[in-house]
Design an enzyme around this catalytic site. Structure first.
Site, PDB file in Angstrom:
ATOM      1  N   ASP A 131       0.846  -1.191   0.000  1.00 12.14           N
ATOM      2  CA  ASP A 131       0.000   0.000   0.000  1.00 12.14           C
ATOM      3  C   ASP A 131       0.880   1.240   0.000  1.00 12.14           C
ATOM      4  OD1 ASP A 131      -3.237   0.314   0.730  1.00 12.14           O
ATOM      5  OD2 ASP A 131      -2.044   2.121   1.044  1.00 12.14           O
TER       6      ASP A 131
ATOM      7  N   TYR B 197     -12.809   5.602 -14.533  1.00 10.50           N
ATOM      8  CA  TYR B 197     -12.838   4.403 -13.684  1.00 10.50           C
ATOM      9  C   TYR B 197     -13.519   3.234 -14.412  1.00 10.50           C
ATOM     10  CZ  TYR B 197     -14.071   1.579  -9.549  1.00 10.50           C
ATOM     11  OH  TYR B 197     -14.248   0.570  -8.631  1.00 10.50           O
TER      12      TYR B 197
ATOM     13  N   ASP C 213       5.440   1.457  -5.447  1.00 13.84           N
ATOM     14  CA  ASP C 213       4.384   1.870  -6.371  1.00 13.84           C
ATOM     15  C   ASP C 213       4.232   0.804  -7.439  1.00 13.84           C
ATOM     16  OD1 ASP C 213       2.690   3.036  -8.193  1.00 13.84           O
ATOM     17  OD2 ASP C 213       3.828   4.900  -8.407  1.00 13.84           O
TER      18      ASP C 213
ATOM     19  N   LYS D 240     -11.742  -0.300 -15.367  1.00 16.94           N
ATOM     20  CA  LYS D 240     -12.241  -1.551 -14.813  1.00 16.94           C
ATOM     21  C   LYS D 240     -12.702  -2.514 -15.908  1.00 16.94           C
ATOM     22  CE  LYS D 240     -11.616  -0.999 -10.402  1.00 16.94           C
ATOM     23  NZ  LYS D 240     -10.560  -1.807  -9.734  1.00 16.94           N
TER      24      LYS D 240
END
Length: 304
Positions: free
Chosen positions: A38, A171, A73, A175
């Site tokens: 993360d 988005y 990252d 996706k």
């Protein structure tokens, strides 16, 4: 009784909060050793902190499990490569990759800046591709060296990627791309013992509790079933990431509350074949006739 993932090494991206955290804890509960990735960024991708990844890794270890934090990252080649390397160096192997990291920059299309498009594509689509690419190279090398593997990848799409979502053009496109990437990876990597599937989850996270606040709210009664808790999605992810899911690959599942749905994707519907070239007017008449015979598309998210 041993857990479903006893002895497996699992890397989960975006595991500092929300769904990723729930997945990491669930894998650890089932005996997996976990790499908790993360960047600790804000909901729009700004800032960054190693705190969330370390906190989840500490939580796993406090419960008697094994985990390491990874702050790279994963939308960079260096970060994605180091994710795989961290798993191998810390635990000697990598068996399962869960691609989950992401953030939102919602805008209607006419207000969507190029930077917001690029940023969301980068974290969701490139952030799936690069860890998958490096994990796949590792598993291919293992297979070519004669070592039997039962590798698993669980990608994270969304209902927005399957049906579209008003105000989320970037988005939704990212996706949807993840679904296509899942299908290709499943077809290409099966020969090496790698299974690749995707989920389209619905749960309460930082990305959804603002946009769909009423739908995602926890129940007032603490004893009631919290349908939108991210922990409801994790059991399916753990099973897909385990050796028990043998033979399941190239599939997309919706997971929400206590419901699991196998998505059947694009299938040919009504067809008309003239056997020769159509005129534009004929093509339009045929298209309208076919549409009248076809099923109504699903609801576009955000329009209901």
């Amino acid at each position: 009784m041993s857990g479903l993932c006893e002895g497996r090494v699992v890397a989960v991206t975006g595991a500092g909060r929300g769904l990723g955290r729930a997945h990491a804890l669930a894998f650890a509960e089932q005996g997996a050793r976990v790499v908790v990735n993360d960047l600790g960024v804000a909901p729009d991708g700004g800032g960054g902190s190693g705190g969330p990844a370390r906190a989840v890794a500490d939580e796993i270890r406090a419960a008697g499990g094994e985990a390491v934090a990874h702050g790279g990252d994963i939308a960079t080649t260096e970060g994605a490569a180091s994710l795989v390397a961290t798993a191998v160096e810390a635990f000697g192997a990598l068996h399962t990759l869960v691609n989950n990291a992401g953030f939102l920059r919602d805008r209607m299309l006419v207000n969507l800046d190029e930077d917001d498009w690029d940023a969301v594509m980068r974290v969701h689509l490139k952030g799936h591709f690069l860890p998958l690419r490096h994990a796949a190279a590792h598993w291919r090398a293992e297979a070519k060296a004669g070592r039997e593997i039962a590798a698993r990848v669980v990608n994270t799409s969304s209902g927005a990627g399957l049906l579209g979502s008003v105000g989320q053009g970037n988005y939704s496109a990212a996706k949807a791309g993840i679904v296509g990437l899942t299908l290709v990876a499943a077809a290409e990597m099966g020969r090496y013992g790698v299974q690749v599937n995707a989920i389209a989850p619905a749960a309460r996270t930082r990305m959804t509790e603002g946009t769909f606040a009423e739908t995602m709210a926890a129940p007032d009664d603490a004893a009631a079933f919290d349908a939108m808790a991210p922990e409801n999605v994790s059991p399916l992810v753990v099973w897909l990431g385990s050796a028990a899911s043998e033979g399941v690959t190239g599939r997309v599942f919706e997971a929400e509350a206590g419901r699991i749905t196998v998505m059947e994707g694009w299938r040919p519907g009504p067809t008309s074949d003239k056997g020769a070239r159509w005129t534009p007017r004929e093509a339009g008449e045929a298209a309208l006739k076919l549409l009248a015979e076809s099923e109504t598309p699903g609801v576009v998210y955000g329009s209901r």
